[in-house]
Scaffold this motif. Structure first.
Motif, PDB file in Angstrom:
ATOM      1  N   ALA A  17      42.747  51.329  50.272  1.00 15.43           N
ATOM      2  CA  ALA A  17      43.684  50.528  51.071  1.00 15.43           C
ATOM      3  C   ALA A  17      43.055  49.193  51.460  1.00 15.43           C
ATOM      4  O   ALA A  17      43.722  48.167  51.506  1.00 15.43           O
ATOM      5  CB  ALA A  17      44.098  51.310  52.310  1.00 15.43           C
ATOM      6  N   GLY A  70      47.124  46.235  52.745  1.00 16.80           N
ATOM      7  CA  GLY A  70      46.057  46.751  53.613  1.00 16.80           C
ATOM      8  C   GLY A  70      45.997  46.140  55.001  1.00 16.80           C
ATOM      9  O   GLY A  70      45.035  46.375  55.745  1.00 16.80           O
ATOM     10  N   SER A  82      53.616  43.779  51.046  1.00 15.44           N
ATOM     11  CA  SER A  82      53.609  45.169  51.457  1.00 15.44           C
ATOM     12  C   SER A  82      52.521  45.964  50.720  1.00 15.44           C
ATOM     13  O   SER A  82      52.391  45.841  49.503  1.00 15.44           O
ATOM     14  CB  SER A  82      54.985  45.754  51.152  1.00 15.44           C
ATOM     15  OG  SER A  82      55.127  46.953  51.818  1.00 15.44           O
ATOM     16  N   GLY A  83      51.768  46.754  51.480  1.00 23.33           N
ATOM     17  CA  GLY A  83      50.772  47.634  50.870  1.00 23.33           C
ATOM     18  C   GLY A  83      49.420  46.996  50.610  1.00 23.33           C
ATOM     19  O   GLY A  83      48.533  47.623  50.047  1.00 23.33           O
TER      20      GLY A  83
HETATM   21  N1  LIG Z   1      47.579  57.538  55.870  1.00 27.36           N
HETATM   22  C1  LIG Z   1      47.583  57.099  54.609  1.00 27.36           C
HETATM   23  N2  LIG Z   1      47.337  57.947  53.592  1.00 27.36           N
HETATM   24  C2  LIG Z   1      47.331  57.505  52.306  1.00 27.36           C
HETATM   25  N3  LIG Z   1      47.554  56.241  51.930  1.00 27.36           N
HETATM   26  C3  LIG Z   1      47.811  55.358  52.894  1.00 27.36           C
HETATM   27  C4  LIG Z   1      47.848  55.727  54.286  1.00 27.36           C
HETATM   28  N4  LIG Z   1      48.120  54.627  55.020  1.00 27.36           N
HETATM   29  C5  LIG Z   1      48.250  53.613  54.141  1.00 27.36           C
HETATM   30  N5  LIG Z   1      48.067  54.047  52.860  1.00 27.36           N
HETATM   31  C6  LIG Z   1      48.119  53.217  51.641  1.00 27.36           C
HETATM   32  O1  LIG Z   1      47.181  52.173  51.784  1.00 27.36           O
HETATM   33  C7  LIG Z   1      47.694  50.964  51.266  1.00 27.36           C
HETATM   34  C8  LIG Z   1      47.699  49.899  52.342  1.00 27.36           C
HETATM   35  O2  LIG Z   1      48.664  50.253  53.329  1.00 27.36           O
HETATM   36  P1  LIG Z   1      48.918  49.391  54.642  1.00 27.36           P
HETATM   37  O3  LIG Z   1      49.882  50.144  55.465  1.00 27.36           O
HETATM   38  O4  LIG Z   1      47.629  49.039  55.240  1.00 27.36           O
HETATM   39  O5  LIG Z   1      49.609  48.100  54.034  1.00 27.36           O
HETATM   40  P2  LIG Z   1      50.346  46.881  54.786  1.00 27.36           P
HETATM   41  O6  LIG Z   1      49.711  45.652  54.239  1.00 27.36           O
HETATM   42  O7  LIG Z   1      50.315  47.085  56.239  1.00 27.36           O
HETATM   43  O8  LIG Z   1      51.838  46.977  54.219  1.00 27.36           O
HETATM   44  P3  LIG Z   1      53.245  46.639  54.944  1.00 27.36           P
HETATM   45  O9  LIG Z   1      53.429  45.152  54.823  1.00 27.36           O
HETATM   46  O10 LIG Z   1      54.239  47.382  54.109  1.00 27.36           O
HETATM   47  O11 LIG Z   1      53.185  47.116  56.346  1.00 27.36           O
HETATM   48  C9  LIG Z   1      49.078  51.294  50.707  1.00 27.36           C
HETATM   49  O12 LIG Z   1      48.953  51.538  49.343  1.00 27.36           O
HETATM   50  C10 LIG Z   1      49.447  52.546  51.433  1.00 27.36           C
HETATM   51  O13 LIG Z   1      50.324  53.328  50.672  1.00 27.36           O
END
Ligand SMILES: Nc1ncnc2c1ncn2[C@@H]1O[C@H](COP(=O)(O)OP(=O)(O)OP(=O)(O)O)[C@@H](O)[C@H]1O
Ligand code: SF4
Ligand SMILES: [Mg+2]
Length: 319
Positions: free
Chosen positions: A27, A50, A47-48
């Motif tokens: 992540a 991290g 999105s995604g």
């Molecule tokens: N608890 C978890 N278990 C497994 N994978 C996870 C978990 N939390 C996040 N991920 C994965 O880690 C990666 C980063 O997720 P994260 O939520 O940090 O992204 P983000 O940048 O906040 O996205 P968004 O803009 O959608 O909020 C993604 O691929 C997500 O699916």
């Protein structure tokens, strides 16, 4: 500027599935940045990439796989319980959905009194009221319109202001705001985002602003980092990063917002295919498949960060 928070080589790998078929998702991968005192630092990216994972680790909701988070030069993880609680009081969070922050069956003010009494910030009701009125004023609300009311009696925008007021109760040095306005009415977004700038100027509060919206980021950030698949690919003064983007990914993002204009929301979200996550152990630039300027070496070697005009860019074009 004095350093308040420092994230050092932070990595978070999630393991999922059964013991027979484990999938690992990286992540966050080896990211480093600092937040000054006071400063608005933005983490942007699709999105995604991290962003939330990084926030959760700083807030102590998740444990990193490796790397460190230093607060005022001390690693948060190694602090003794009492000191750690004190630090976590100085770092407050504001989340995306203000409706899930408050229970619909409780009056909003009950949360405020509870926080003040539990944390021994106020010893009686009168002291608590004074403190609450002060924080409400900081977010542009009055005590009269707040008292004895349920979440449903407020708009999304007002509730988000209340979440910010509540975060201020502990007099934090750092607020981590994760997509704080994405669920708020478009016409109110800018005024709430500007509130963070106000808090920085009036109370010296630093803010980590997490967003996929480059327009609001442009207006309030001092510095920003653009994340792509767990990496920081570009970081520097927000003005420089957004007016003169260097990394091919930042350029791609920037193209979707022709002019930084609060009326134009950045809507492009380039979703990742699930299978792409499996490439995490491979070397090479993670952006290679979508990069119009990819070179042969980009497939074989992982680009380090290069310094260009006060920004740091993870791309071989700047070697
Ligand atoms: N608890 C978890 N278990 C497994 N994978 C996870 C978990 N939390 C996040 N991920 C994965 O880690 C990666 C980063 O997720 P994260 O939520 O940090 O992204 P983000 O940048 O906040 O996205 P968004 O803009 O959608 O909020 C993604 O691929 C997500 O699916
Ligand atoms: S390192 Fe290569 S593939 Fe990656 S962004 Fe730069 S030019 Fe494109
Ligand atoms: Mg998120």
């Amino acid at each position: 500027m004095k350093k308040l928070l420092e994230v050092q080589n932070l990595t978070k790998i999630y393991s999922m599935g059964s013991i027979f078929s484990r999938t690992k998702i990286t992540a966050v991968e080896d990211i480093s940045f600092t937040v000054g005192e006071p400063e608005i630092f933005t983490l942007a990216g699709e999105s995604g990439c991290g962003k939330t994972t990084t926030a959760k680790i700083i807030l102590g909701f998740e444990e990193q796989t490796s790397g460190a988070v230093m607060y005022k030069d001390e690693p948060i993880k190694n602090l003794r319980r009492g000191d750690r609680n004190k630090v976590l009081r100085e770092i407050q969070a504001v989340f995306q959905n203000p409706f899930s922050t408050f229970n619909p069956l409780r009056t909003v003010d009950s949360y405020f009194y509870e926080t003040l009494i539990n944390l021994k910030i106020a010893s009686n009701r009168k002291e608590a009221e004074k403190k609450i009125a002060e924080k409400l004023q900081a977010v542009g609300l009055s005590f009269e319109e707040f008292s004895q009311r349920y979440p449903s009696e407020f708009s999304g925008g007002q509730l988000q202001r209340l979440s910010i007021a509540r975060a201020l109760l502990t007099d934090p040095s750092l607020i981590i705001a994760d997509e704080p306005v994405s669920m708020v009415d478009a016409s109110l977004r800018m005024s709430i985002v500007n509130l963070f700038k106000d808090l920085k100027e009036r109370y010296d509060v630093s803010v980590i602003y997490i967003t996929h919206d480059l327009t609001t980021a442009y207006y309030i950030s001092d510095r920003m980092a653009v994340m792509f698949r767990g990496n920081i690919v570009e970081m520097g003064p927000a003005e420089e990063v957004l007016s003169n983007p260097k990394h091919p990914y930042t350029r791609l993002l920037r193209e979707s917002v022709p002019e930084p204009d609060p009326e134009k929301q950045w809507t492009t979200r380039v979703h990742l295919a699930e299978s792409e996550h499996e490439e995490y152990l491979q070397t090479g630039c993670k952006f290679v498949a979508r990069c119009p300027l990819a070179m042969e070496k980009c497939r074989k070697l992982t680009p380090p960060h290069f310094e260009v005009n006060g920004t740091s860019v993870k791309c071989f074009l700047y070697e």
